[in-house]
Design an enzyme around this catalytic site. Structure first.
Site, short mmCIF file in Angstrom:
data_model
loop_
_atom_site.label_atom_id
_atom_site.label_comp_id
_atom_site.label_asym_id
_atom_site.label_seq_id
_atom_site.Cartn_x
_atom_site.Cartn_y
_atom_site.Cartn_z
CB THR A 16 18.51 42.15 11.85
OG1 THR A 16 17.27 41.71 12.36
CG2 THR A 16 18.90 43.44 12.52
CB CYS A 44 8.33 35.40 19.21
SG CYS A 44 10.11 35.57 19.03
CB ALA A 282 28.67 33.22 13.80
CE LYS A 436 7.73 52.70 51.23
NZ LYS A 436 6.89 53.63 51.86
C1 FAD Z 1 8.12 28.84 18.76
C2 FAD Z 1 9.17 29.84 19.14
C3 FAD Z 1 8.85 30.88 19.99
C4 FAD Z 1 9.83 31.80 20.34
N1 FAD Z 1 9.48 32.83 21.19
C5 FAD Z 1 10.40 33.74 21.51
C6 FAD Z 1 10.06 34.85 22.33
O1 FAD Z 1 8.90 35.00 22.73
N2 FAD Z 1 11.03 35.74 22.64
C7 FAD Z 1 12.31 35.61 22.19
O2 FAD Z 1 13.15 36.46 22.49
N3 FAD Z 1 12.67 34.58 21.41
C8 FAD Z 1 11.76 33.65 21.07
N4 FAD Z 1 12.11 32.61 20.25
C9 FAD Z 1 13.52 32.47 19.83
C10 FAD Z 1 13.86 33.35 18.64
O3 FAD Z 1 12.91 33.17 17.64
C11 FAD Z 1 15.24 32.99 18.15
O4 FAD Z 1 16.16 33.20 19.19
C12 FAD Z 1 15.67 33.81 16.94
O5 FAD Z 1 14.78 33.65 15.89
C13 FAD Z 1 17.07 33.40 16.49
O6 FAD Z 1 17.41 34.11 15.35
P1 FAD Z 1 18.47 33.51 14.33
O7 FAD Z 1 18.59 34.48 13.22
O8 FAD Z 1 19.70 33.09 15.03
O9 FAD Z 1 17.81 32.15 13.81
P2 FAD Z 1 16.40 31.92 13.11
O10 FAD Z 1 15.51 33.07 13.33
O11 FAD Z 1 15.94 30.58 13.56
O12 FAD Z 1 16.75 31.85 11.57
C14 FAD Z 1 17.65 30.90 11.07
C15 FAD Z 1 17.28 30.60 9.63
O13 FAD Z 1 18.41 30.07 8.99
C16 FAD Z 1 18.00 29.10 8.04
N5 FAD Z 1 19.14 28.23 7.74
C17 FAD Z 1 19.79 27.38 8.59
N6 FAD Z 1 20.81 26.79 7.97
C18 FAD Z 1 20.82 27.25 6.70
C19 FAD Z 1 21.64 26.99 5.60
N7 FAD Z 1 22.67 26.16 5.66
N8 FAD Z 1 21.37 27.63 4.44
C20 FAD Z 1 20.32 28.50 4.34
N9 FAD Z 1 19.51 28.79 5.37
C21 FAD Z 1 19.76 28.17 6.54
C22 FAD Z 1 16.87 28.38 8.74
O14 FAD Z 1 16.02 27.78 7.79
C23 FAD Z 1 16.20 29.51 9.51
O15 FAD Z 1 15.07 30.02 8.81
C24 FAD Z 1 11.15 31.67 19.85
C25 FAD Z 1 11.47 30.63 18.98
C26 FAD Z 1 10.50 29.72 18.61
C27 FAD Z 1 10.86 28.61 17.68
#
Ligand code: FAD
Length: 561
Positions: A16, A44, A282, A436
Site C-alpha cells: 500500500t 486473510c 514503521a 428499531k
Molecule cells: C492466516 C491469517 C489470517 C488473517 N486474517 C485477517 C483478517 O481476516 N482480517 C484482518 O484484518 N487481518 C487478518 N490477518 C492479519 C493481517 O494479515 C495482518 O495484520 C497484515 O497483513 C499486516 O500487514 P503488514 O504489512 O504489517 O505485514 P505483512 O502483511 O505480514 O507483511 C510483512 C512482509 O514483510 C516481509 N519481511 C519481514 N521482514 C523482512 C525483511 N527484513 N526484509 C524483507 N522483507 C521482510 C515478510 O516476509 C512479509 O511478507 C490475518 C493474518 C493471517 C496470517
C-alpha cells in the site's frame, strides 16, 4: 522531488505504501524488498484456501510482481531480505536468498513494514515436522499439502484467536477432528468472557473440543503422530498440530538500528508513523500505535490499520502531512455459522486501565421477526457512566452482525454517546432490519440505565447475591421454563400475572426480574419499582445466563469460601 524510498516488506502495509508513494510522486525511486516469493498476497484468505472455500491458489495473489511493478513503476525485489540498517550512512544491507548476493542500498526515506511473526515458544518437541504455523503462502502450501496428502484425522490447534478458529472451521470441513488448547479460560480473547462463551458453545456444537485454561507442556513424536502433553496431566494424540498463539512484531532490524521500541515490542511511532528516526517510518503489525479508547500503546495485527498506516507513512515520506489518530481494533471473524465482531475496548481492558464503564446486553433480531430468516444476535455495549460515550461493543450472531459492528465502529470514531445511538436514522425494510434497528435498541437499553429507568445486575455479580435479601424473579411463561431450564432458587411469576400477584412478594426483599432476553424483565422492573419494590433487572436475561451458568456457580462457591 527525487526522493529514494525503500520499503521493507511487500504485503499489506508495504505494498500500500509503495502504491501511494508512486501516486504522489512520479519522480521518486521506490524499491520494495520482500524476503519471500510473493508480494501483496491475501493473508486473510489463507485459512479458506486450506479449507477449499477458495479453490484457486492464484486467487490469493492480489497482484503479480510484474503487474505491480509495471503499474506503479516500483522496483520490486523478492527473495530479498534487508538484514541491517545503517542509519548513519543511510543505507541498508540486503541479502538475496536466491543468489546469495549481499549488497548495500542507500535511502532518503524508509518505511518498515515487516509484519509480525507467529509466536513459537520453546516447548520441547516444537520443531517436529507436523507442527505448523500459518503466516504466509509457503506455510499455507505446507499445510494444504499435508492435509490433502496425509488426510489427517485429528488435529490440535494451540491458541484460540481468530486465525485458530477460522482454521478449526476449515479443518473440520476437511473431515478433521479438531481439539483447541487455550491457556486462557476462554476462546477469542478480544471478547469478554460471556460473549466468548457463546462462541465456545458453538464450536463444541460443531464437534470441536475446546480445552480452555490448559497449557501445552511438550510435544513428542510417535510414528507419524504427535503426543501433546498438557499441564492438566493428560496426553492427546494427533496427526498434526497448528501453533496459533499470537504474533510478535518483527522488530529485530529496528532494534539493532537503535530505533525506539515500545513496551508492546512494536516499533514506536508518532501520529505521522515516524519512528524515533525522522527519515524512517514503521507501519502495520510491526508498529506500536495508540489505542484510542484506553490511550494504551498497542500493536494492532489487522489488515485495515496496516493498509491505512502504509498510506499515511507514504504521504509523510513524500512530503505531505497525514496523521494516524490511533486504532479501535475493530475486527470480525466467521466461526462456523457465527459472526463474531468487536470494536473499541473490552470490559477487561477497561478494568485493567481503571476506566469506569457500564455495560448493557441485548438480544435483538437481525431483521423483522415476521420476515423469514431473522436470527437473534447477542450485543454488548460498553459505555461511559458519566456522559454515555461509547467505549466498545461486541456482537455474536448468525446474521446482521457485520453491519451493526460497522455502525458502532463509526459511532465510536465519531465520539458518539448512547443517546446518539437512540437517534440514529438507519435504513429499514423487513428483510434488512426492524423499525428499531439493533443499534437503536442498544442505545435505548444503555440510555435506560443512565437515566435510572432500569437498574441492572450483570451476570458476573450473580455470585454475590445474598439469597436472604434478594430473590430471582422469573417472568417467563411456563413452556419457556420447561424448554429452556431454570435458575436455581428463582420464583416464577409470568409477566402478564405480575401486577395481580404483587401481594405474594416481600417488600423487605429486593427482586431480580429476568426473562429470556431482557425486554420483559425491563417491563417487570418498571412495574415493581412503580409499586414500591426494590428491583434490579438481570442484564442479558436467561439467554446470557445459560451461556455462563457454570462460571456463575463457580463464582458462588468461591464467594461462599
Ligand atoms: C492466516 C491469517 C489470517 C488473517 N486474517 C485477517 C483478517 O481476516 N482480517 C484482518 O484484518 N487481518 C487478518 N490477518 C492479519 C493481517 O494479515 C495482518 O495484520 C497484515 O497483513 C499486516 O500487514 P503488514 O504489512 O504489517 O505485514 P505483512 O502483511 O505480514 O507483511 C510483512 C512482509 O514483510 C516481509 N519481511 C519481514 N521482514 C523482512 C525483511 N527484513 N526484509 C524483507 N522483507 C521482510 C515478510 O516476509 C512479509 O511478507 C490475518 C493474518 C493471517 C496470517
Amino acid at each position: 522531488m527525487e526522493t529514494k524510498l525503500l520499503i521493507i516488506g511487500g504485503v499489506a502495509g508495504g505494498a500500500t505504501a509503495a502504491a501511494r508513494a508512486r501516486r504522489l510522486n512520479e519522480r521518486a525511486t521506490i524499491v520494495v524488498f520482500e524476503r519471500g516469493e510473493y508480494i501483496s498476497f491475501a493473508n486473510c484468505g489463507l485459512p479458506y484456501y486450506i479449507g477449499g472455500v477458495i479453490t484457486k491458489r492464484e486467487n490469493l495473489l492480489v497482484t503479480t510482481i510484474k503487474d505491480f511493478a509495471a503499474r506503479y513503476n516500483v522496483d520490486v525485489r523478492i527473495f530479498s531480505e534487508v538484514t541491517r540498517i545503517d542509519r548513519e550512512m543511510k543505507q541498508v544491507e540486503v541479502r538475496n536468498h536466491h543468489t546469495g548476493q549481499v549488497y548495500l542500498e542507500s535511502y532518503d526515506k524508509m518505511i518498515l513494514a515487516p509484519g509480525a511473526e507467529p509466536v513459537r515458544p520453546p516447548i520441547p518437541g516444537i520443531d517436529l515436522p507436523n507442527i505448523f504455523s500459518l503466516r504466509n503462502i509457503p506455510d499455507t502450501d505446507r499445510i494444504a499439502d499435508y492435509v490433502e496428502g496425509q488426510k489427517p484425522e485429528s488435529m490440535v490447534i494451540v491458541g484460540a484467536g481468530f486465525i485458530s478458529l477460522e482454521m478449526a472451521e476449515n479443518l473440520v470441513k476437511k473431515g478433521c477432528k479438531v481439539t483447541i488448547i487455550e491457556m486462557l479460560d476462554q476462546v477469542m480473547n478480544v471478547l469478554d468472557y460471556e460473549m466468548a462463551a457463546i462462541v465456545q458453545k458453538h464450536l463444541e456444537e460443531k464437534g470441536v473440543v475446546c480445552m480452555v485454561g490448559t497449557t501445552v507442556k511438550a510435544f513428542a513424536g510417535k510414528g507419524s503422530r504427535i503426543i501433546v502433553t498438557t499441564d492438566k496431566g493428560g496426553e492427546l494424540e494427533a496427526d498434526m498440530v497448528l501453533m496459533t498463539i499470537g504474533v510478535r512484531p518483527e522488530n529485530r532490524l529496528a532494534k539493532e538500528a537503535g530505533l525506539e521500541i515500545g513496551q508492546t515490542g512494536g516499533v514506536k511511532v508518532g501520529a505521522s508513523m515516524r519512528t524515533s528516526d525522522p527519515d524512517i517510518f514503521a507501519v502495520g503489525d510491526a508498529a506500536e500505535v495508540k489505542d484510542i479508547v484506553t490511550g494504551l500503546p498497542v500493536v494492532i495485527a489487522l489488515a485495515g490499520p496496516a493498509n491505512k498506516q502504509g498510506r499515511i507513512a507514504a504521504d509523510n515520506a513524500m512530503g505531505r502531512s497525514s496523521i494516524f489518530k490511533g486504532a479501535f481494533g475493530t475486527s470480525i471473524a466467521k466461526v462456523f455459522d457465527l459472526s463474531v465482531a468487536s470494536t473499541g475496548a473490552s470490559e477487561k481492558r477497561l478494568i485493567a486501565r481503571g476506566i469506569p464503564y457500564l455495560v448493557s446486553h441485548i438480544h435483538p433480531s437481525s431483521h423483522a421477526t415476521y420476515y423469514p430468516g431473522a436470527r437473534v444476535m447477542t450485543m454488548k455495549l460498553i459505555f461511559s457512566p458519566g456522559d454515555g460515550k461509547i467505549l466498545g461493543a461486541q456482537i455474536v450472531g448468525m446474521a446482521g452482525v457485520d453491519k451493526r459492528i460497522d455502525v458502532l465502529a463509526t459511532a465510536l470514531k465519531a465520539g458518539m454517546t448512547v443517546y446518539d445511538l437512540e437517534e440514529l436514522e438507519l435504513a429499514y425494510a423487513p428483510p434488512y432490519s426492524s423499525a428499531k434497528d439493533p443499534v437503536n435498541i442498544a442505545g435505548f437499553a444503555a440510555a435506560n440505565i443512565l437515566k435510572g429507568d432500569v437498574e441492572q445486575i450483570v451476570w458476573n455479580q450473580l455470585g454475590q447475591v445474598d439469597p436472604a435479601a434478594e430473590v430471582l424473579l422469573d417472568l417467563r411463561n411456563a413452556p419457556e421454563l420447561r424448554h429452556d431450564g431454570r435458575i436455581a432458587g428463582a420464583i416464577h411469576i409470568p409477566l402478564p400475572e405480575l401486577r395481580d400477584r404483587l401481594g405474594e412478594l416481600d417488600r423487605n426483599k429486593r427482586y431480580v426480574p429476568f426473562c429470556v432476553a431482557g425486554l420483559r424483565s425491563y417491563i417487570g422492573h418498571r412495574i415493581l419499582v412503580q409499586n414500591g419494590f426494590q428491583s434490579r433487572s438481570l442484564a442479558g436475561g436467561y439467554r446470557l445466563y445459560s451461556q455462563v451458568k457454570e462460571r456463575v456457580e463457580e463464582m458462588k462457591k468461591e464467594g461462599s469460601k
